[in-house]
Scaffold this motif. Structure first.
Motif, PDB file in Angstrom:
ATOM      1  N   HIS A   8     -82.718  31.062  -6.800  1.00 22.82           N
ATOM      2  CA  HIS A   8     -82.560  30.818  -8.231  1.00 22.82           C
ATOM      3  C   HIS A   8     -82.504  32.138  -8.986  1.00 22.82           C
ATOM      4  O   HIS A   8     -82.975  33.177  -8.511  1.00 22.82           O
ATOM      5  CB  HIS A   8     -83.706  29.968  -8.783  1.00 22.82           C
ATOM      6  CG  HIS A   8     -85.065  30.591  -8.597  1.00 22.82           C
ATOM      7  ND1 HIS A   8     -85.614  31.480  -9.504  1.00 22.82           N
ATOM      8  CD2 HIS A   8     -85.975  30.470  -7.598  1.00 22.82           C
ATOM      9  CE1 HIS A   8     -86.809  31.873  -9.071  1.00 22.82           C
ATOM     10  NE2 HIS A   8     -87.048  31.275  -7.914  1.00 22.82           N
ATOM     11  N   GLY A   9     -81.920  32.085 -10.175  1.00 21.30           N
ATOM     12  CA  GLY A   9     -81.853  33.244 -11.051  1.00 21.30           C
ATOM     13  C   GLY A   9     -81.735  32.784 -12.488  1.00 21.30           C
ATOM     14  O   GLY A   9     -81.516  31.594 -12.764  1.00 21.30           O
ATOM     15  N   ALA A  10     -81.887  33.716 -13.408  1.00 16.59           N
ATOM     16  CA  ALA A  10     -81.777  33.373 -14.821  1.00 16.59           C
ATOM     17  C   ALA A  10     -81.264  34.567 -15.600  1.00 16.59           C
ATOM     18  O   ALA A  10     -81.547  35.725 -15.273  1.00 16.59           O
ATOM     19  CB  ALA A  10     -83.134  32.922 -15.386  1.00 16.59           C
ATOM     20  N   GLY A  11     -80.494  34.280 -16.615  1.00 18.76           N
ATOM     21  CA  GLY A  11     -79.976  35.316 -17.498  1.00 18.76           C
ATOM     22  C   GLY A  11     -79.835  34.764 -18.899  1.00 18.76           C
ATOM     23  O   GLY A  11     -79.743  33.546 -19.106  1.00 18.76           O
ATOM     24  N   ALA A  12     -79.815  35.649 -19.893  1.00 19.61           N
ATOM     25  CA  ALA A  12     -79.826  35.172 -21.273  1.00 19.61           C
ATOM     26  C   ALA A  12     -79.224  36.192 -22.216  1.00 19.61           C
ATOM     27  O   ALA A  12     -79.012  37.363 -21.865  1.00 19.61           O
ATOM     28  CB  ALA A  12     -81.259  34.868 -21.714  1.00 19.61           C
ATOM     29  N   ASN A  29     -82.975  38.115 -16.998  1.00 21.23           N
ATOM     30  CA  ASN A  29     -82.615  38.838 -15.781  1.00 21.23           C
ATOM     31  C   ASN A  29     -83.639  38.649 -14.664  1.00 21.23           C
ATOM     32  O   ASN A  29     -84.370  39.561 -14.304  1.00 21.23           O
ATOM     33  CB  ASN A  29     -82.452  40.339 -16.085  1.00 21.23           C
ATOM     34  CG  ASN A  29     -81.925  41.120 -14.893  1.00 21.23           C
ATOM     35  OD1 ASN A  29     -81.180  40.591 -14.077  1.00 21.23           O
ATOM     36  ND2 ASN A  29     -82.315  42.377 -14.798  1.00 21.23           N
ATOM     37  N   SER A  30     -83.667  37.455 -14.120  1.00 27.58           N
ATOM     38  CA  SER A  30     -84.599  37.179 -13.026  1.00 27.58           C
ATOM     39  C   SER A  30     -83.840  36.723 -11.785  1.00 27.58           C
ATOM     40  O   SER A  30     -82.716  36.208 -11.874  1.00 27.58           O
ATOM     41  CB  SER A  30     -85.626  36.119 -13.432  1.00 27.58           C
ATOM     42  OG  SER A  30     -85.060  34.822 -13.426  1.00 27.58           O
ATOM     43  N   LEU A  31     -84.474  36.934 -10.646  1.00 26.56           N
ATOM     44  CA  LEU A  31     -83.899  36.511  -9.368  1.00 26.56           C
ATOM     45  C   LEU A  31     -85.025  36.154  -8.427  1.00 26.56           C
ATOM     46  O   LEU A  31     -86.001  36.909  -8.288  1.00 26.56           O
ATOM     47  CB  LEU A  31     -83.057  37.634  -8.757  1.00 26.56           C
ATOM     48  CG  LEU A  31     -82.385  37.294  -7.420  1.00 26.56           C
ATOM     49  CD1 LEU A  31     -81.317  36.227  -7.612  1.00 26.56           C
ATOM     50  CD2 LEU A  31     -81.790  38.543  -6.779  1.00 26.56           C
ATOM     51  N   GLY A  32     -84.909  34.986  -7.773  1.00 29.39           N
ATOM     52  CA  GLY A  32     -85.927  34.551  -6.835  1.00 29.39           C
ATOM     53  C   GLY A  32     -85.330  34.086  -5.530  1.00 29.39           C
ATOM     54  O   GLY A  32     -84.223  33.543  -5.485  1.00 29.39           O
ATOM     55  N   GLY A  33     -86.072  34.314  -4.460  1.00 28.95           N
ATOM     56  CA  GLY A  33     -85.645  33.874  -3.142  1.00 28.95           C
ATOM     57  C   GLY A  33     -86.839  33.465  -2.309  1.00 28.95           C
ATOM     58  O   GLY A  33     -87.967  33.349  -2.804  1.00 28.95           O
ATOM     59  N   THR A  34     -86.619  33.275  -1.032  1.00 23.28           N
ATOM     60  CA  THR A  34     -87.677  32.783  -0.151  1.00 23.28           C
ATOM     61  C   THR A  34     -88.743  33.839   0.137  1.00 23.28           C
ATOM     62  O   THR A  34     -89.791  33.511   0.689  1.00 23.28           O
ATOM     63  CB  THR A  34     -87.061  32.316   1.178  1.00 23.28           C
ATOM     64  OG1 THR A  34     -86.304  33.392   1.762  1.00 23.28           O
ATOM     65  CG2 THR A  34     -86.164  31.109   0.963  1.00 23.28           C
ATOM     66  N   ARG A  35     -88.491  35.108  -0.237  1.00 31.38           N
ATOM     67  CA  ARG A  35     -89.484  36.158   0.015  1.00 31.38           C
ATOM     68  C   ARG A  35     -90.039  36.779  -1.254  1.00 31.38           C
ATOM     69  O   ARG A  35     -90.874  37.679  -1.177  1.00 31.38           O
ATOM     70  CB  ARG A  35     -88.867  37.258   0.889  1.00 31.38           C
ATOM     71  CG  ARG A  35     -88.531  36.797   2.294  1.00 31.38           C
ATOM     72  CD  ARG A  35     -88.006  37.942   3.131  1.00 31.38           C
ATOM     73  NE  ARG A  35     -88.982  39.008   3.280  1.00 31.38           N
ATOM     74  CZ  ARG A  35     -88.746  40.183   3.875  1.00 31.38           C
ATOM     75  NH1 ARG A  35     -87.525  40.423   4.360  1.00 31.38           N
ATOM     76  NH2 ARG A  35     -89.681  41.093   3.973  1.00 31.38           N
ATOM     77  N   GLY A  36     -89.610  36.323  -2.424  1.00 33.75           N
ATOM     78  CA  GLY A  36     -90.178  36.890  -3.630  1.00 33.75           C
ATOM     79  C   GLY A  36     -89.287  36.741  -4.836  1.00 33.75           C
ATOM     80  O   GLY A  36     -88.257  36.049  -4.801  1.00 33.75           O
ATOM     81  N   VAL A  37     -89.681  37.419  -5.937  1.00 35.67           N
ATOM     82  CA  VAL A  37     -89.016  37.226  -7.210  1.00 35.67           C
ATOM     83  C   VAL A  37     -89.084  38.507  -8.034  1.00 35.67           C
ATOM     84  O   VAL A  37     -90.045  39.273  -7.941  1.00 35.67           O
ATOM     85  CB  VAL A  37     -89.664  36.051  -7.985  1.00 35.67           C
ATOM     86  CG1 VAL A  37     -91.123  36.347  -8.309  1.00 35.67           C
ATOM     87  CG2 VAL A  37     -88.882  35.711  -9.242  1.00 35.67           C
TER      88      VAL A  37
END
Length: 494
Positions: free
Chosen positions: A248-252, A370-378
């Protein structure tokens, strides 16, 4: 220039037509020629009724038609040329540039083009002649020959595009002008870079894709936030697998612009504020969407397939006007329909989720999320912080500065770049001009431009459809399945 402002029309839903795509694409031909004049922009004439409002109850009744409209335009038309994915520029010793629009943004960006070796500004264009002449003086002050000035009328940009001594056209004008100017540049054999967003309708995005493929000219969204130092570090870390499998990720673009949008001197007329009388959705998704799309290799192994959007009531601009604008100001004739905050969820073919937000009408410190997440962290920005296993196991954020070794080579080579926005503007211009001089594949292309801008019309339609998920077109026509390079480049040999 506000003196000529006419009242915006009461938002109306367009009656059904035989073509469902009309809901997304319709344009009033009687006002097609409207370009830079405030009077034209303020009037009913931009033909955005098809994208415009209607009451909340009408939106519910129209929901099935909004979905049908989006589905109709999402279907890929037959390809008219060959793909532009992976196509390099022609190598050249000097890049000859023409700039259209010398307002706040254009006036600052011309300095960066002039700061680079192997770049010449050959022509400048603005309907305000004083601005064009100011830009021309900057060119001669930098030791270059005086550029041609195009300031005759609102169509004079067409003459700039016809010149035979220009390789690249830079478009820095109000949003409704981006599409016709990009189109004109490509039809005249020029590569073109456009400020955000690149167009305002899905049908226009398809036209730019087709034109780029037919003319073999690159059409690029010049998204400076993709070149931010944090964004490029996260990009390299993501591609190195530090976040594991991306999830997952997010931007704005959450940026309080109320004061600026009501300032008659900051923007050339009320053009930006008036978009809040026409669209409900995310008017400016690119700054947040572009970087996250790069992290996830969108169009390069994954693609976005759907968007679902919701929005708040439009209170912020009217409240600011009530408190700050005098009686008789032209803004009192405007009816705002744009949501103060829109939130969109975008899904990808690989099952990832991207959250987009837009809010320029409410009190809020600047944030692109500006976020990014995966199976090992965020990673999360604003403020920057990170949590990665196995280094972090205590449920406490870590210092992102510890990961400076992952900085992109562009930031290692240009540690203190000039220009605005923390240096990302310079990095973007430097890299683009480098790609053109050396004959490299650009970091992003017309397909990225189309995807990053598609939330503009689609978020509006989804809000009208009470959050219904709408399809996002595959502008690559299947090329997204092929892995290819993008922003995470290797330093080239000069």
């Amino acid at each position: 220039m506000n003196d000529d402002a006419r009242p915006a029309p009461e938002p109306q839903d367009i009656p059904p037509h035989s073509g469902a795509a009309d809901e997304v694409n319709r344009q009033d031909p009687s006002r097609r020629s409207v370009l830079w004049t405030t009077a034209g922009v303020a009037g009913a004439g931009l033909g955005l009724g098809a994208l415009g409002g209607g009451t909340a109850s009408a939106a519910g009744a129209r929901a099935p038609e909004a979905v049908t409209a989006a589905e109709a335009v999402a279907a890929a038309p037959p390809r008219q040329g060959r793909t532009m994915a992976g196509v390099p520029f022609e190598r050249r010793s000097t890049v000859r540039v023409g700039i259209i629009g010398l307002g706040n943004r254009g006036d600052s960006m011309i300095d960066l083009f002039l700061a680079l070796p192997g770049v010449q500004v050959k022509a400048v264009c603005d309907t305000v002649r004083d601005k064009a002449e100011k830009a021309a003086k900057k060119v001669t002050a930098a030791g270059q020959p005086a550029p041609a000035i195009y300031a005759k009328d609102e169509h004079d940009y067409e003459n700039l595009c016809k010149r035979g001594d220009i390789d690249f056209v830079y478009v820095v004008t109000p949003w409704e002008l981006h599409f016709p100017m990009a189109k004109t540049a490509m039809l005249n054999g020029k590569h073109v870079g456009v400020e955000c967003p690149i167009a305002m309708r899905l049908e226009e995005l398809w036209q730019l894709v087709d034109l780029s493929e037919r003319t073999r000219r690159h059409c690029m969204q010049l998204e400076n936030c993709c070149y931010g130092k944090n964004e490029m570090r996260v990009l390299r870390m993501a591609h190195a697998g530090l976040f594991g499998e991306l999830q997952h990720g997010a931007g704005a673009y959450n940026h309080d612009l109320r004061e600026l949008m009501f300032d008659p001197d900051y923007y050339e007329g009320p053009w930006r504020r008036l978009w809040h009388t026409r669209l409900r959705g995310d008017l400016y998704p690119n700054h947040g969407f572009g970087p996250v799309a790069n992290y996830m290799d969108v169009n390069r192994g994954d693609r976005v397939v759907s968007i679902s959007s919701v929005g708040t009531t439009p209170l912020g601009l009217a409240a600011y006007r009530e408190e700050h604008m005098p009686p008789g100001d032209p803004s009192w004739k405007e009816s705002y329909i744009g949501a103060d905050r829109t939130i969109s969820l975008v899904q990808t073919a690989r099952g990832r989720v991207i959250r987009l937000e837009h809010d320029v009408s409410s009190p809020h410190p600047y944030s692109r999320i500006n976020s990014l997440g995966g199976t090992r962290g965020v990673f999360e920005d604003y403020p920057e912080r990170i949590y990665l296993e196995p280094t972090n196991t205590n449920h406490q954020w870590d210092d992102f500065k510890k990961y400076a070794e992952w900085d992109h080579w562009l930031w290692k080579e240009h540690a203190n770049p000039p220009g605005g926005h923390g240096g990302m503007d310079y990095i973007m211009v430097f890299r683009l001009m480098q790609c053109m001089r050396l004959g490299l594949v650009p970091d992003f292309d017309v397909y990225d431009a189309a995807v990053w801008t598609a939330p503009v019309p689609l978020s509006h339609l989804s809000i009208k459809a009470k959050g219904a998920p709408l399809p996002i077109p595959d502008f690559t026509r299947g090329e997204w399945k092929k892995a290819r390079s993008g922003m995470d480049s290797e330093k080239p040999a000069e």
